[in-house]
Motif scaffolding. Structure first.
Motif, mmCIF file in Angstrom:
data_model
loop_
_atom_site.group_PDB
_atom_site.id
_atom_site.type_symbol
_atom_site.label_atom_id
_atom_site.label_comp_id
_atom_site.label_asym_id
_atom_site.label_seq_id
_atom_site.Cartn_x
_atom_site.Cartn_y
_atom_site.Cartn_z
ATOM 1 N N VAL A 63 -23.168 6.309 -50.681
ATOM 2 C CA VAL A 63 -22.582 6.013 -50.908
ATOM 3 C C VAL A 63 -21.777 5.607 -48.833
ATOM 4 C CG1 VAL A 63 -20.160 4.956 -50.671
ATOM 5 C CG2 VAL A 63 -21.581 4.908 -51.861
ATOM 6 N N LEU A 64 -21.654 6.678 -48.770
ATOM 7 C CA LEU A 64 -21.054 7.534 -47.370
ATOM 8 C C LEU A 64 -22.141 7.082 -46.393
ATOM 9 C CD1 LEU A 64 -19.674 11.627 -48.377
ATOM 10 C CD2 LEU A 64 -18.133 8.768 -48.521
ATOM 11 N N LEU A 65 -23.139 7.117 -47.079
ATOM 12 C CA LEU A 65 -23.484 6.942 -45.701
ATOM 13 C C LEU A 65 -24.216 6.227 -45.442
ATOM 14 C CD1 LEU A 65 -26.931 9.128 -47.358
ATOM 15 C CD2 LEU A 65 -26.181 10.168 -44.759
ATOM 16 N N GLN A 66 -24.175 5.206 -46.433
ATOM 17 C CA GLN A 66 -23.830 3.660 -45.787
ATOM 18 C C GLN A 66 -22.843 3.341 -45.224
ATOM 19 O OE1 GLN A 66 -23.871 0.778 -50.362
ATOM 20 N NE2 GLN A 66 -25.833 1.751 -49.949
ATOM 21 N N LEU A 67 -21.882 3.717 -45.156
ATOM 22 C CA LEU A 67 -20.372 3.831 -44.787
ATOM 23 C C LEU A 67 -20.369 4.185 -43.294
ATOM 24 C CD1 LEU A 67 -17.548 4.131 -47.355
ATOM 25 C CD2 LEU A 67 -18.876 2.356 -46.274
ATOM 26 N N GLY A 68 -21.074 5.447 -43.152
ATOM 27 C CA GLY A 68 -21.993 5.462 -41.336
ATOM 28 C C GLY A 68 -21.868 7.329 -41.284
ATOM 29 N N PHE A 69 -21.314 7.573 -42.554
ATOM 30 C CA PHE A 69 -20.650 9.080 -42.582
ATOM 31 C C PHE A 69 -22.295 9.730 -42.495
ATOM 32 C CE2 PHE A 69 -17.002 7.408 -43.842
ATOM 33 C CZ PHE A 69 -15.918 7.792 -42.877
ATOM 34 N N GLN A 70 -22.767 10.693 -41.594
ATOM 35 C CA GLN A 70 -23.146 11.519 -41.140
ATOM 36 C C GLN A 70 -23.716 13.133 -41.823
ATOM 37 O OE1 GLN A 70 -25.549 11.004 -38.376
ATOM 38 N NE2 GLN A 70 -25.548 8.243 -38.044
ATOM 39 N N ASN A 71 -22.504 13.497 -41.577
ATOM 40 C CA ASN A 71 -22.492 14.878 -42.447
ATOM 41 C C ASN A 71 -21.650 15.172 -43.247
ATOM 42 O OD1 ASN A 71 -22.243 18.425 -41.520
ATOM 43 N ND2 ASN A 71 -21.312 17.890 -39.729
ATOM 44 N N ILE A 72 -22.470 15.284 -44.289
ATOM 45 C CA ILE A 72 -21.969 15.026 -45.719
ATOM 46 C C ILE A 72 -22.833 17.167 -46.640
ATOM 47 C CG2 ILE A 72 -22.602 13.994 -48.191
ATOM 48 C CD1 ILE A 72 -22.715 11.017 -46.932
ATOM 49 N N ILE A 73 -22.236 17.351 -46.544
ATOM 50 C CA ILE A 73 -22.480 18.957 -48.081
ATOM 51 C C ILE A 73 -21.948 18.517 -49.642
ATOM 52 C CG2 ILE A 73 -22.213 21.380 -48.031
ATOM 53 C CD1 ILE A 73 -21.025 21.373 -45.067
ATOM 54 N N LYS A 74 -22.606 19.308 -50.142
ATOM 55 C CA LYS A 74 -22.472 18.914 -50.865
ATOM 56 C C LYS A 74 -22.767 20.231 -52.449
ATOM 57 C CE LYS A 74 -25.794 15.962 -52.178
ATOM 58 N NZ LYS A 74 -26.996 15.203 -52.744
ATOM 59 N N THR A 75 -21.982 20.580 -53.099
ATOM 60 C CA THR A 75 -21.969 21.567 -53.622
ATOM 61 C C THR A 75 -21.597 21.162 -55.204
ATOM 62 O OG1 THR A 75 -21.899 24.211 -54.336
ATOM 63 C CG2 THR A 75 -19.256 22.088 -53.097
ATOM 64 N N GLN A 76 -22.265 21.464 -56.406
ATOM 65 C CA GLN A 76 -21.842 21.785 -57.874
ATOM 66 C C GLN A 76 -20.482 22.204 -58.253
ATOM 67 O OE1 GLN A 76 -26.304 22.111 -59.455
ATOM 68 N NE2 GLN A 76 -25.999 19.494 -59.099
ATOM 69 N N SER A 77 -19.843 23.565 -57.313
ATOM 70 C CA SER A 77 -18.724 24.500 -58.571
ATOM 71 C C SER A 77 -17.878 23.894 -57.082
ATOM 72 C CB SER A 77 -19.307 25.555 -58.600
ATOM 73 O OG SER A 77 -19.754 26.466 -57.610
ATOM 74 N N GLY A 78 -16.406 24.551 -57.374
ATOM 75 C CA GLY A 78 -15.213 25.165 -56.916
ATOM 76 C C GLY A 78 -15.390 26.038 -56.103
ATOM 77 N N ILE A 79 -15.832 27.220 -57.113
ATOM 78 C CA ILE A 79 -17.009 28.814 -56.289
ATOM 79 C C ILE A 79 -17.811 28.974 -55.668
ATOM 80 C CG2 ILE A 79 -17.593 30.724 -57.201
ATOM 81 C CD1 ILE A 79 -16.709 30.477 -60.032
ATOM 82 N N ALA A 80 -18.531 28.066 -54.928
ATOM 83 C CA ALA A 80 -19.500 27.882 -54.161
ATOM 84 C C ALA A 80 -19.134 27.102 -53.525
ATOM 85 C CB ALA A 80 -20.829 26.875 -54.902
ATOM 86 N N ALA A 81 -18.148 26.264 -53.650
ATOM 87 C CA ALA A 81 -17.648 25.629 -52.023
ATOM 88 C C ALA A 81 -16.539 26.266 -51.845
ATOM 89 C CB ALA A 81 -16.746 24.468 -52.848
ATOM 90 N N LEU A 82 -15.684 27.076 -52.187
ATOM 91 C CA LEU A 82 -15.005 27.616 -51.601
ATOM 92 C C LEU A 82 -15.702 29.103 -50.688
ATOM 93 C CD1 LEU A 82 -12.542 28.718 -54.258
ATOM 94 C CD2 LEU A 82 -12.162 28.152 -52.608
ATOM 95 N N GLN A 83 -17.365 28.933 -51.313
ATOM 96 C CA GLN A 83 -17.951 30.278 -49.921
ATOM 97 C C GLN A 83 -18.637 29.240 -48.980
ATOM 98 O OE1 GLN A 83 -21.252 31.630 -52.365
ATOM 99 N NE2 GLN A 83 -19.211 33.239 -53.900
#
Length: 134
Positions: A26-46
């Protein structure tokens, strides 16, 4: 002044890979290209140590650390304190989301799952104001 959607960095934190992939699409369809994904808050903190995002999409119900706990840590950290947060959650129904006008009592935005491109675009418009142009 509009944001540069190609450079605007969004971090999706969701333990459900399907939902994270759908939100990314959805974000790509809206024109955003710099998207990072992670599956946990702990990994996100890193991740935020090297990839400081401009916006967070956070699932509320996650193992190890809830989205609300993760948000609390963000608000305690000077580098992320003012970074906007949009919660995505399956614990709120569409009706509950409407009843609270898409905002939690603390003021954070919430989008109930399942979400649509329109709902994500509306949340971005609410969060980013005129800087977000579809």
């Amino acid at each position: 002044m509009a944001i540069d959607k190609k450079r605007y960095k969004i971090l999706i934190v969701d333990d459900n890979q399907f939902d994270a992939d759908l939100l990314e699409a959805v974000l790509l369809q809206l024109g955003f290209q710099n998207i990072i994904k992670t599956q946990s808050g702990i990994a996100a903190l890193q991740l935020i140590q090297t990839h400081l995002p401009d916006l967070f999409f956070i699932d509320i119900m996650m193992p190890e650390m809830s989205g609300d706990q993760f948000r609390g840590l963000l608000k305690e950290t000077p580098a992320t304190r003012d970074v906007p947060v949009i919660f995505i959650s399956g614990i709120f129904s569409q009706e509950e989301e409407k009843a609270i006008s898409g905002r939690l009592p603390n003021g954070d935005l919430i989008v109930a799952k399942p979400f649509s491109k329109e709902k994500i675009a509306n949340a971005l418009l609410e969060c980013l104001g005129k800087a977000f142009e579809q």
